[in-house]
Scaffold this active site. Structure first.
Site, PDB file in Angstrom:
ATOM      1  N   GLU A  77       0.974  -1.176   0.063  1.00  0.00           N
ATOM      2  CA  GLU A  77      -0.013   0.147   0.120  1.00  0.00           C
ATOM      3  C   GLU A  77       0.839   1.245   0.034  1.00  0.00           C
ATOM      4  O   GLU A  77       0.387   2.305   0.423  1.00  0.00           O
ATOM      5  CB  GLU A  77      -0.756  -0.077   1.324  1.00  0.00           C
ATOM      6  CG  GLU A  77      -2.022  -0.961   1.363  1.00  0.00           C
ATOM      7  CD  GLU A  77      -3.177  -0.748   2.189  1.00  0.00           C
ATOM      8  OE1 GLU A  77      -4.138  -0.566   1.804  1.00  0.00           O
ATOM      9  OE2 GLU A  77      -2.937  -1.031   3.274  1.00  0.00           O
ATOM     10  N   HIS A  96      -0.622   5.850   7.484  1.00  0.00           N
ATOM     11  CA  HIS A  96      -1.768   5.038   6.996  1.00  0.00           C
ATOM     12  C   HIS A  96      -1.781   3.844   8.235  1.00  0.00           C
ATOM     13  O   HIS A  96      -0.961   3.278   8.513  1.00  0.00           O
ATOM     14  CB  HIS A  96      -1.380   4.534   5.699  1.00  0.00           C
ATOM     15  CG  HIS A  96      -2.599   3.208   5.479  1.00  0.00           C
ATOM     16  ND1 HIS A  96      -3.830   3.442   5.587  1.00  0.00           N
ATOM     17  CD2 HIS A  96      -2.531   1.829   5.176  1.00  0.00           C
ATOM     18  CE1 HIS A  96      -4.512   2.465   5.391  1.00  0.00           C
ATOM     19  NE2 HIS A  96      -3.608   1.236   5.223  1.00  0.00           N
ATOM     20  N   HIS A  98      -4.671   1.388  10.667  1.00  0.00           N
ATOM     21  CA  HIS A  98      -6.021   0.659  10.682  1.00  0.00           C
ATOM     22  C   HIS A  98      -6.409   0.609  11.999  1.00  0.00           C
ATOM     23  O   HIS A  98      -6.846  -0.502  13.003  1.00  0.00           O
ATOM     24  CB  HIS A  98      -5.880  -0.793  10.466  1.00  0.00           C
ATOM     25  CG  HIS A  98      -5.079  -0.913   9.214  1.00  0.00           C
ATOM     26  ND1 HIS A  98      -4.168  -2.074   8.887  1.00  0.00           N
ATOM     27  CD2 HIS A  98      -5.087  -0.393   7.982  1.00  0.00           C
ATOM     28  CE1 HIS A  98      -3.782  -2.176   7.594  1.00  0.00           C
ATOM     29  NE2 HIS A  98      -4.398  -0.851   7.156  1.00  0.00           N
ATOM     30  N   HIS A 166     -11.604  -0.230   6.382  1.00  0.00           N
ATOM     31  CA  HIS A 166     -10.154  -0.399   6.327  1.00  0.00           C
ATOM     32  C   HIS A 166      -9.285   0.310   7.485  1.00  0.00           C
ATOM     33  O   HIS A 166      -8.513  -0.139   8.214  1.00  0.00           O
ATOM     34  CB  HIS A 166      -9.539  -0.144   5.019  1.00  0.00           C
ATOM     35  CG  HIS A 166      -8.248  -0.312   4.424  1.00  0.00           C
ATOM     36  ND1 HIS A 166      -7.806  -0.114   3.202  1.00  0.00           N
ATOM     37  CD2 HIS A 166      -7.090  -0.278   5.137  1.00  0.00           C
ATOM     38  CE1 HIS A 166      -6.477  -0.458   3.219  1.00  0.00           C
ATOM     39  NE2 HIS A 166      -6.210  -0.422   4.566  1.00  0.00           N
TER      40      HIS A 166
HETATM   41 ZN   LIG Z   1      -4.065  -0.559   4.977  1.00  0.00          ZN
END
Ligand SMILES: [Zn+2]
Length: 248
Positions: A77, A96, A98, A166
């Protein structure tokens, strides 16, 4: 220690802090725009953030191509980071993650918004990007430039965007800022669910959020960073008080 080595060391620290504070687990990542090459960014090879060492850090072109992979496997990603740097010249760091506290807000109509002054950095309007809208049924991972550009477009000039089913992306002007806003995004999500269980929630309004952001300087980020460095077992580098955040 050279300026570049100090920046890379700070990126390792950012990874360790986000892991220690539970924002990332085995997954999630944080990057830094290259201090000397604004057309590149620095991100670890695919590894759990709590395990990352300076040797794991790799340079990437904004399109996601590794400059010198040396046999290392990049995050699938990574495209998220390059797309945000390409769209936002002032952004110097991206997370980024989660965070489990955030996920309920990505799959319901509930609005995630600051309910506490320390969380004002997330902005009054935290939108949710849904990969299904443009890309249909996927494994939900942002693994192409096209998906990442769509996500960066939805982020716009905000500091945070949620991703349906996500996680979230946090963008900002320094590693200290994106780590700070990631941790307080997670805290706000947990507190908001608790408050909602008690009754109607009073959110900070736009004027209050703007006032907090206007009056928040380097001191706030530094005080938190020193505390989180201690918790993560990393040395604290106070020299960045002289950096672009000073006086902000
Ligand atoms: Zn992710």
């Amino acid at each position: 220690m050279s300026a570049l080595t100090a920046a890379l060391d700070e990126l390792v620290t950012a990874n360790r802090i986000l892991a220690r504070e539970g924002v990332v687990d085995s997954f999630g990542h944080v990057s830094l725009r290259h201090p000397d090459r604004p057309d590149r960014y620095v991100l670890s090879r695919a590894r759990a953030p709590d395990c990352i060492e300076i040797e794991d850090l790799m340079e990437f072109a904004l399109g996601g191509t590794p400059i010198d992979p040396a046999g290392r496997t990049p995050y699938a990603e990574r495209f998220i980071h390059g797309a945000v740097y390409a769209a936002r010249p002032a952004v110097l760091a991206v997370v980024h993650h989660h965070s489990p506290s955030v996920i309920p807000f990505t799959v319901t109509a509930a609005r995630l918004s600051p309910i506490m002054h320390m969380c004002a950095g997330i902005g009054t309007s935290v939108p949710t990007w849904d990969s299904r809208t443009r890309f249909g049924d996927t494994n939900l991972l942002v693994t192409t430039e096209d998906m990442a550009r769509d996500l960066a477009d939805a982020l716009g000039d905000r500091s945070v965007i949620l991703m349906r089913g996500h996680g979230a992306v946090v963008a900002g002007a320094s590693l200290r800022e994106v780590v700070f806003n990631s941790i307080y995004l997670q805290l706000n999500a947990a507190l908001q669910m608790q408050a909602h269980a008690l009754g109607e929630v009073i959110f900070l309004n736009e004027g209050e959020v703007a006032a907090v952001r206007r009056t928040r300087g380097a001191f706030t980020f530094e005080r938190a960073w020193e505390h989180w460095c201690r918790r993560a077992g990393r040395s604290y580098d106070a020299r960045s008080m002289e950096g672009p955040l000073a006086g902000g």
